[in-house]
Design a protein around this motif. Structure first.
Motif, PDB file in Angstrom:
ATOM      1  N   SER A 132       0.826  -1.206   0.000  1.00  0.00           N
ATOM      2  CA  SER A 132       0.000   0.000   0.000  1.00  0.00           C
ATOM      3  C   SER A 132       0.865   1.264   0.000  1.00  0.00           C
ATOM      4  O   SER A 132       0.540   2.252  -0.663  1.00  0.00           O
ATOM      5  CB  SER A 132      -0.928  -0.010   1.220  1.00  0.00           C
ATOM      6  N   ALA A 133       1.968   1.223   0.740  1.00  0.00           N
ATOM      7  CA  ALA A 133       2.867   2.380   0.777  1.00  0.00           C
ATOM      8  C   ALA A 133       3.465   2.635  -0.604  1.00  0.00           C
ATOM      9  O   ALA A 133       3.578   3.796  -1.038  1.00  0.00           O
ATOM     10  CB  ALA A 133       3.980   2.151   1.805  1.00  0.00           C
ATOM     11  N   ILE A 134       3.831   1.576  -1.309  1.00  0.00           N
ATOM     12  CA  ILE A 134       4.370   1.723  -2.661  1.00  0.00           C
ATOM     13  C   ILE A 134       3.306   2.325  -3.584  1.00  0.00           C
ATOM     14  O   ILE A 134       3.577   3.252  -4.354  1.00  0.00           O
ATOM     15  CB  ILE A 134       4.856   0.365  -3.221  1.00  0.00           C
ATOM     16  N   GLN A 135       2.087   1.817  -3.489  1.00  0.00           N
ATOM     17  CA  GLN A 135       1.005   2.353  -4.321  1.00  0.00           C
ATOM     18  C   GLN A 135       0.741   3.823  -3.996  1.00  0.00           C
ATOM     19  O   GLN A 135       0.536   4.639  -4.896  1.00  0.00           O
ATOM     20  CB  GLN A 135      -0.281   1.535  -4.128  1.00  0.00           C
ATOM     21  N   THR A 136       0.743   4.145  -2.719  1.00  0.00           N
ATOM     22  CA  THR A 136       0.522   5.537  -2.305  1.00  0.00           C
ATOM     23  C   THR A 136       1.629   6.437  -2.826  1.00  0.00           C
ATOM     24  O   THR A 136       1.371   7.527  -3.344  1.00  0.00           O
ATOM     25  CB  THR A 136       0.425   5.626  -0.762  1.00  0.00           C
ATOM     26  N   LEU A 137       2.872   5.979  -2.730  1.00  0.00           N
ATOM     27  CA  LEU A 137       3.998   6.750  -3.246  1.00  0.00           C
ATOM     28  C   LEU A 137       3.881   6.940  -4.749  1.00  0.00           C
ATOM     29  O   LEU A 137       4.135   8.041  -5.261  1.00  0.00           O
ATOM     30  CB  LEU A 137       5.315   6.047  -2.893  1.00  0.00           C
ATOM     31  N   HIS A 147      -4.485   3.789   2.593  1.00  0.00           N
ATOM     32  CA  HIS A 147      -3.188   3.394   3.158  1.00  0.00           C
ATOM     33  C   HIS A 147      -3.193   3.543   4.686  1.00  0.00           C
ATOM     34  O   HIS A 147      -2.732   2.650   5.402  1.00  0.00           O
ATOM     35  CB  HIS A 147      -2.058   4.226   2.548  1.00  0.00           C
ATOM     36  N   MET A 148      -3.722   4.645   5.175  1.00  0.00           N
ATOM     37  CA  MET A 148      -3.762   4.856   6.628  1.00  0.00           C
ATOM     38  C   MET A 148      -4.656   3.816   7.309  1.00  0.00           C
ATOM     39  O   MET A 148      -4.377   3.400   8.434  1.00  0.00           O
ATOM     40  CB  MET A 148      -4.232   6.278   6.958  1.00  0.00           C
ATOM     41  N   THR A 149      -5.690   3.370   6.632  1.00  0.00           N
ATOM     42  CA  THR A 149      -6.547   2.308   7.175  1.00  0.00           C
ATOM     43  C   THR A 149      -5.744   1.016   7.324  1.00  0.00           C
ATOM     44  O   THR A 149      -5.839   0.326   8.352  1.00  0.00           O
ATOM     45  CB  THR A 149      -7.766   2.080   6.259  1.00  0.00           C
ATOM     46  N   PHE A 150      -4.921   0.685   6.297  1.00  0.00           N
ATOM     47  CA  PHE A 150      -4.068  -0.497   6.404  1.00  0.00           C
ATOM     48  C   PHE A 150      -3.057  -0.352   7.537  1.00  0.00           C
ATOM     49  O   PHE A 150      -2.817  -1.300   8.292  1.00  0.00           O
ATOM     50  CB  PHE A 150      -3.327  -0.759   5.089  1.00  0.00           C
TER      51      PHE A 150
END
Length: 182
Positions: free
Chosen positions: A133-138, A159-162
């Motif tokens: 998720s962090a990669i997708q958000t970035l 992302h924050m939910t994950f």
């Protein structure tokens, strides 16, 4: 037929039903192959466009490869840990007496494969999901000029939910392990 025989037959059937999971793990191997094909396609794209691509484009393509790699690792984690926890132990020692060759082979297997339990699997899965998720958000944030504010907000919110889910899961695991006298 006595109640004891019915109970024994039911328990035998329930225990044997764990093997119904094996085809799921085989299907995940096919998914891993599909991820490999996608990774090869990304590599081909990067190599074929590297001299005319922008720096941001190369970074986004690299993040796509990292994302595919993390997802592949997650699939491997689920295959091995799921099979070991729910179906059967993987006999990774060829030597029946546990000789020197077996010790060498055992040392080459990742430690988590011999020690991960269901709670550990859940935490590793959540950690992997947060990393993906962090990669997708970035990726979305690096391509911010081509995204709407609503898309940015949803991406960060998901992302924050994950992240919050992972923290709560780790916290609950810690609480439950302290209650068991660990």
């Amino acid at each position: 037929m006595s109640f004891g025989k019915v109970e024994k037959a039911l328990e035998t059937l329930l225990f044997a039903s764990r093997w119904l999971l094996a085809p799921f793990f085989l299907a995940l191997i096919l998914c891993l192959l599909a991820l490999l094909v996608q990774a090869e396609m990304h590599v081909y794209h990067v190599v074929s466009t590297v001299f005319r691509a922008t720096e941001t484009s190369v970074v986004l393509d690299s993040l796509s490869l990292i994302d595919l790699t993390f997802t592949g690792a997650l699939v491997v984690l689920v295959i091995f840990a799921g099979y070991e926890n729910f179906v059967s132990r993987i006999d990774h020692l060829d030597e029946p007496d546990g000789g020197a060759e077996a010790t060498k082979q055992q040392a080459s297997w990742p430690t988590w494969m011999r020690t991960i339990d269901f709670n550990g699997l859940k935490l590793k899965l959540m950690s992997s999901i947060v990393a993906i998720s962090a990669i997708q958000t970035l990726r979305v944030l690096l391509d911010m000029n081509n995204r709407t504010n609503q898309e940015l907000a949803w991406t960060v919110g998901i992302h924050m939910t994950f992240v919050l889910s992972a923290v709560l899961l780790a916290w609950m695991d810690r609480i439950s392990s302290h209650g068991e006298g660990h």
